[in-house]
Design an enzyme around this catalytic site. Structure first.
Site, PDB file in Angstrom:
ATOM      1  N   GLU A 147       4.135  -2.996   8.175  1.00  0.00           N
ATOM      2  CA  GLU A 147       4.052  -3.588   6.841  1.00  0.00           C
ATOM      3  C   GLU A 147       3.167  -2.769   5.908  1.00  0.00           C
ATOM      4  O   GLU A 147       3.475  -2.595   4.734  1.00  0.00           O
ATOM      5  CB  GLU A 147       3.563  -5.032   6.920  1.00  0.00           C
TER       6      GLU A 147
ATOM      7  N   TYR B 217       2.390 -10.856  -0.074  1.00  0.00           N
ATOM      8  CA  TYR B 217       3.595 -10.420   0.632  1.00  0.00           C
ATOM      9  C   TYR B 217       3.286 -10.069   2.081  1.00  0.00           C
ATOM     10  O   TYR B 217       3.954 -10.536   3.011  1.00  0.00           O
ATOM     11  CB  TYR B 217       4.268  -9.221  -0.054  1.00  0.00           C
TER      12      TYR B 217
ATOM     13  N   ASP C 156       9.361 -10.147  -1.365  1.00  0.00           N
ATOM     14  CA  ASP C 156       9.217  -8.720  -1.631  1.00  0.00           C
ATOM     15  C   ASP C 156      10.255  -8.316  -2.679  1.00  0.00           C
ATOM     16  O   ASP C 156      11.014  -9.143  -3.163  1.00  0.00           O
ATOM     17  CB  ASP C 156       9.401  -7.909  -0.342  1.00  0.00           C
TER      18      ASP C 156
END
Length: 293
Positions: A40, A123, A141
DNA sequence: TAGGCGTGGTC
DNA sequence: TGACCAAGCCT
């Protein structure tokens, strides 16, 4: 055109994902929360194809947060390579240190605990909680925002920043069941990444084309405020990137080398100072710089 | 909240 | 061919 029926949308997207999901190293049962977290960070503004090799090397070298935390920030920046935005490497390192300090070295499953980590915003916290721990979160996102803008709102692109209305739409569409919600999150992202793309969406092979408000409205062009461009040539960003490339390639860099790479004195000095202030560079002797040891 | 922050691929 | 874009975060 009204918003599509949520259940029809769910079924179509989930069925599509079941068939078309990419096999990525940070997906699937064998992926650890740390692997998900590293992915991520790396995927923040960087395409999957460029992340893949760096992610693999990173996890081989630092299979746990504790491993990274015990190493230097400079090594993290070096391993980050050319993914861009090297401050992310610093923040990932700081997050690993915080995980060791506050969570006994284990990536925390709690959204609030994740959000408190350096480099983790809404996010990323939602994504880790959802993808690594199977929780029910709105994961907003750029892909999901575009998919919802088109299918539900009927516009080509979402607003420049997340709006309340947009979050309400996403919340209202989140399946009740925890596991289904987690799959929904990754499936809508995948649809945005592979089919409902920014420039040339593949509506011909889209599983929700017949439910899509933008499709039904005849693909009206985007009318919102101009989307933010990113200046590059001659900017501090380019200068900083040039300097960091030199620093990654050697143990240390002389001022002569930096000067050759960026002749404009004032800007060069400003960027050098900025990189030191950011913790990306250390001045080891007068006129010599290196990644932090 | 708008702007800063890397890098490279695409059409 | 030079914009535009790519799983954002921070100040």
């Amino acid at each position: 055109m009204d918003a599509p029926d949520p259940r029809a949308l769910h079924d179509a997207v989930l069925d599509w994902y079941d068939v078309h999901a990419r096999e990525l190293p940070w997906r699937g049962g064998s992926a650890t929360p740390w692997s998900v977290m590293v992915s991520e960070f790396m995927l923040q503004q960087t395409p999957v194809a460029r992340v893949l090799p760096v992610h693999a090397a990173w996890l081989e070298r630092w299979p746990t947060p504790a491993g990274l935390a015990a190493d230097s920030t400079g090594e993290a920046v070096r391993m980050w390579g050319r993914l861009g935005y090297p401050r992310r490497a610093l923040r990932l390192h700081a997050a690993a240190v915080a995980i060791v300090d506050r969570h006994d070295g284990a990536v925390p499953p709690s959204y609030d605990d994740l959000l408190a980590l350096p480099g983790v915003g809404d996010y990323t916290a939602s994504a880790i909680a959802s993808f690594a721990f199977g929780q029910r979160h709105v994961v907003l996102d750029t892909n999901v925002r575009r998919v919802l803008a088109r299918t539900v709102t009927g516009t080509e692109f979402p607003a420049p920043a997340v709006t309340r209305a947009e979050r309400d739409v996403a919340t209202g569409l989140l399946p009740d069941d925890e596991a289904t919600a987690a799959t929904w999150a990754v499936a809508t992202m995948e649809l945005g990444a592979l089919v409902c793309t920014a420039r040339q969406p593949s509506c011909g092979s889209c599983p929700v084309a017949d439910l899509c408000a933008w499709h039904a409205a005849g693909f009206p062009a985007y009318e919102g405020p101009p989307r933010r461009g990113q200046a590059w040539a001659g900017t501090d960003r380019q200068c900083r990137g040039r300097i960091m490339a030199l620093a990654r390639e050697a143990d240390s860099v002389s001022s002569a080398r930096v000067e050759a790479a960026w002749p404009a004195t004032e800007q060069r000095e400003r960027c050098l100072a900025g990189l030191v202030a950011d913790g990306l560079l250390t001045q080891i002797t007068p006129g010599r710089w290196a990644l932090p040891r």
